[in-house]
Write an enzyme that holds these catalytic residues in place. Structure first.
Site, PDB file in Angstrom:
ATOM      1  N   MET A 157      -0.340  51.017   6.569  1.00  0.00           N
ATOM      2  CA  MET A 157       0.400  51.366   7.706  1.00  0.00           C
ATOM      3  C   MET A 157       0.507  50.174   8.728  1.00  0.00           C
ATOM      4  O   MET A 157      -0.420  49.686   9.016  1.00  0.00           O
ATOM      5  CB  MET A 157      -0.268  52.656   8.531  1.00  0.00           C
ATOM      6  CG  MET A 157      -0.264  53.828   7.926  1.00  0.00           C
ATOM      7  SD  MET A 157       1.037  54.466   7.479  1.00  0.00           S
ATOM      8  CE  MET A 157       1.944  54.779   9.125  1.00  0.00           C
ATOM      9  N   ASP A 193       4.651  51.193   5.525  1.00  0.00           N
ATOM     10  CA  ASP A 193       5.287  51.983   6.380  1.00  0.00           C
ATOM     11  C   ASP A 193       4.932  51.700   7.784  1.00  0.00           C
ATOM     12  O   ASP A 193       3.970  51.663   8.108  1.00  0.00           O
ATOM     13  CB  ASP A 193       4.677  53.341   5.855  1.00  0.00           C
ATOM     14  CG  ASP A 193       5.155  54.491   6.530  1.00  0.00           C
ATOM     15  OD1 ASP A 193       6.520  54.296   7.145  1.00  0.00           O
ATOM     16  OD2 ASP A 193       5.014  55.609   6.383  1.00  0.00           O
ATOM     17  N   GLY A 194       6.182  51.708   8.421  1.00  0.00           N
ATOM     18  CA  GLY A 194       6.169  51.371   9.843  1.00  0.00           C
ATOM     19  C   GLY A 194       7.122  50.334  10.427  1.00  0.00           C
ATOM     20  O   GLY A 194       6.527  49.043  10.088  1.00  0.00           O
ATOM     21  N   SER A 230      12.744  57.171   4.607  1.00  0.00           N
ATOM     22  CA  SER A 230      11.911  58.225   5.415  1.00  0.00           C
ATOM     23  C   SER A 230      12.830  59.370   5.641  1.00  0.00           C
ATOM     24  O   SER A 230      13.581  59.067   6.647  1.00  0.00           O
ATOM     25  CB  SER A 230      11.188  57.628   6.545  1.00  0.00           C
ATOM     26  OG  SER A 230      10.106  58.621   6.987  1.00  0.00           O
ATOM     27  N   ASP A 239       7.369  62.568   5.080  1.00  0.00           N
ATOM     28  CA  ASP A 239       6.048  62.675   6.048  1.00  0.00           C
ATOM     29  C   ASP A 239       5.798  64.156   6.434  1.00  0.00           C
ATOM     30  O   ASP A 239       6.525  64.926   6.674  1.00  0.00           O
ATOM     31  CB  ASP A 239       6.208  61.947   7.307  1.00  0.00           C
ATOM     32  CG  ASP A 239       6.339  60.377   7.160  1.00  0.00           C
ATOM     33  OD1 ASP A 239       5.546  60.026   6.432  1.00  0.00           O
ATOM     34  OD2 ASP A 239       7.192  59.900   7.549  1.00  0.00           O
ATOM     35  N   MET A 295      -0.338  63.252   6.137  1.00  0.00           N
ATOM     36  CA  MET A 295      -0.763  62.805   7.406  1.00  0.00           C
ATOM     37  C   MET A 295      -1.478  63.870   8.205  1.00  0.00           C
ATOM     38  O   MET A 295      -0.832  64.575   9.158  1.00  0.00           O
ATOM     39  CB  MET A 295       0.232  62.094   8.330  1.00  0.00           C
ATOM     40  CG  MET A 295       0.827  60.850   7.780  1.00  0.00           C
ATOM     41  SD  MET A 295       1.706  59.728   9.092  1.00  0.00           S
ATOM     42  CE  MET A 295       3.290  60.470   8.684  1.00  0.00           C
ATOM     43  N   MET A 304       3.296  66.335   8.288  1.00  0.00           N
ATOM     44  CA  MET A 304       2.237  65.986   9.614  1.00  0.00           C
ATOM     45  C   MET A 304       1.947  67.273  10.276  1.00  0.00           C
ATOM     46  O   MET A 304       2.590  68.260  10.441  1.00  0.00           O
ATOM     47  CB  MET A 304       3.082  64.965  10.616  1.00  0.00           C
ATOM     48  CG  MET A 304       3.604  63.798  10.075  1.00  0.00           C
ATOM     49  SD  MET A 304       4.083  62.622  11.370  1.00  0.00           S
ATOM     50  CE  MET A 304       5.728  63.437  11.619  1.00  0.00           C
ATOM     51  N   HIS A 343       3.565  61.689   1.834  1.00  0.00           N
ATOM     52  CA  HIS A 343       2.760  61.254   2.656  1.00  0.00           C
ATOM     53  C   HIS A 343       2.038  62.182   3.601  1.00  0.00           C
ATOM     54  O   HIS A 343       2.485  62.783   4.385  1.00  0.00           O
ATOM     55  CB  HIS A 343       3.387  60.058   3.613  1.00  0.00           C
ATOM     56  CG  HIS A 343       2.461  59.267   4.289  1.00  0.00           C
ATOM     57  ND1 HIS A 343       2.997  58.431   5.148  1.00  0.00           N
ATOM     58  CD2 HIS A 343       1.085  59.338   4.482  1.00  0.00           C
ATOM     59  CE1 HIS A 343       1.967  57.835   5.878  1.00  0.00           C
ATOM     60  NE2 HIS A 343       0.901  58.499   5.520  1.00  0.00           N
ATOM     61  N   GLY A 392       2.339  58.450  12.455  1.00  0.00           N
ATOM     62  CA  GLY A 392       2.867  59.492  13.319  1.00  0.00           C
ATOM     63  C   GLY A 392       3.255  59.320  14.660  1.00  0.00           C
ATOM     64  O   GLY A 392       3.515  59.998  15.681  1.00  0.00           O
ATOM     65  N   GLY A 439      12.519  54.057   8.044  1.00  0.00           N
ATOM     66  CA  GLY A 439      13.316  55.168   8.434  1.00  0.00           C
ATOM     67  C   GLY A 439      14.211  55.038   9.350  1.00  0.00           C
ATOM     68  O   GLY A 439      15.617  55.116   9.279  1.00  0.00           O
ATOM     69  N   SER A 440      13.814  54.764  10.735  1.00  0.00           N
ATOM     70  CA  SER A 440      14.956  54.649  11.658  1.00  0.00           C
ATOM     71  C   SER A 440      16.000  53.363  11.357  1.00  0.00           C
ATOM     72  O   SER A 440      17.017  53.590  11.896  1.00  0.00           O
ATOM     73  CB  SER A 440      14.240  54.471  12.936  1.00  0.00           C
ATOM     74  OG  SER A 440      13.423  53.215  13.062  1.00  0.00           O
ATOM     75  N   HIS A 443      10.800  59.084   0.736  1.00  0.00           N
ATOM     76  CA  HIS A 443       9.660  59.278   1.459  1.00  0.00           C
ATOM     77  C   HIS A 443       9.491  60.591   2.410  1.00  0.00           C
ATOM     78  O   HIS A 443      10.301  60.695   3.159  1.00  0.00           O
ATOM     79  CB  HIS A 443       9.445  57.983   2.295  1.00  0.00           C
ATOM     80  CG  HIS A 443       7.725  57.840   2.854  1.00  0.00           C
ATOM     81  ND1 HIS A 443       6.758  57.519   1.965  1.00  0.00           N
ATOM     82  CD2 HIS A 443       7.507  58.229   4.118  1.00  0.00           C
ATOM     83  CE1 HIS A 443       5.711  57.569   2.887  1.00  0.00           C
ATOM     84  NE2 HIS A 443       6.125  58.008   3.962  1.00  0.00           N
TER      85      HIS A 443
END
Length: 217
Positions: A133, A171-172, A6, A33, A66, A35, A64, A138, A193-194, A31
């Site tokens: 999700m 995702d998440g 991400s 995002d 959002m 937002m 994505h 977000g 991501g992280s 990916h």
């Protein structure tokens, strides 16, 4: 099986170097995002970012959205490869999917943790992907919601029963532990991501790929 780093969690100052590391590890999807600060609390990225990535890299771009009323903005993302819209963000889901498909792109619908698979069953035949999700959208850093695995299982069941061809994406808070739960449930695309960008990117990717290989046959 596809791992999708991400972009939201990459280091902006070192973005070029980090993207090269991803390529060196064989990653070919990214990916992104988008937002708007309304559908979700945060704001991030937009069509200019997508255009720059398309012009300067050869990643397949998984965008994505959002955002509220995504059907108003979909044409701005013509340089995407995959566009995801949220079931919860529009009263015109069918139209949004049609817009994406008419642009020659892959269409994906995302569902939030509290949304049932039954809410999107009518459009499943149209979809290339479904995104489940596993945290509230977000809101980075939230705990992985294990109950969402039942939705992945339901999607996998419907896919097999009706011979659908959509991918199941999650995702998440996907890491080397939670990815196992997703794999067992039937997911085959994993946004992380992280976990990927904190620490050694190559080592973190390897740890995810090691788990994925256990389920490839």
């Amino acid at each position: 099986m596809i791992i999708l780093p991400s972009l939201l969690n990459a280091n902006t100052y070192n973005i070029k170097e980090q993207l090269q590391i991803l390529k060196d590890k064989g990653i070919d999807h990214l990916h992104v995002d988008v937002m708007d600060g309304q559908f979700v609390p945060s704001q991030a990225f937009g069509p200019n970012t997508v255009n720059d990535l398309k012009n300067m890299t050869d990643f397949k771009l998984d965008i994505h959205l959002m955002i509220e009323n995504p059907e108003k903005h979909i044409p701005l993302y013509k340089n995407a490869d995959i566009i995801t819209v949220h079931y919860e963000s529009t009263r015109h889901l069918y139209r949004a999917i049609q817009l994406i498909k008419n642009m020659g792109l892959k269409a994906c619908v995302a569902i939030n943790p509290a949304t049932s698979v039954s809410m999107i069953e009518e459009v499943l035949p149209m979809l290339d992907q479904v995104l489940v999700m596993t945290i509230n959208p977000g809101v980075p850093g939230e705990k992985f919601i294990a109950q969402t695995m039942t939705k992945i299982e339901k999607l996998d069941q419907l896919k097999k029963e009706k011979n659908y061809h959509f991918n199941i994406e999650v995702d998440g808070n996907v890491n080397k532990d939670t990815i196992n739960e997703c794999l067992k449930a039937g997911a085959n695309m994993f946004v992380s991501g992280s976990y990927i960008f904190n620490g050694s990117i190559p080592d973190n990717i390897d740890s995810l790929l090691e788990e994925v290989k256990k389920y490839e046959y």
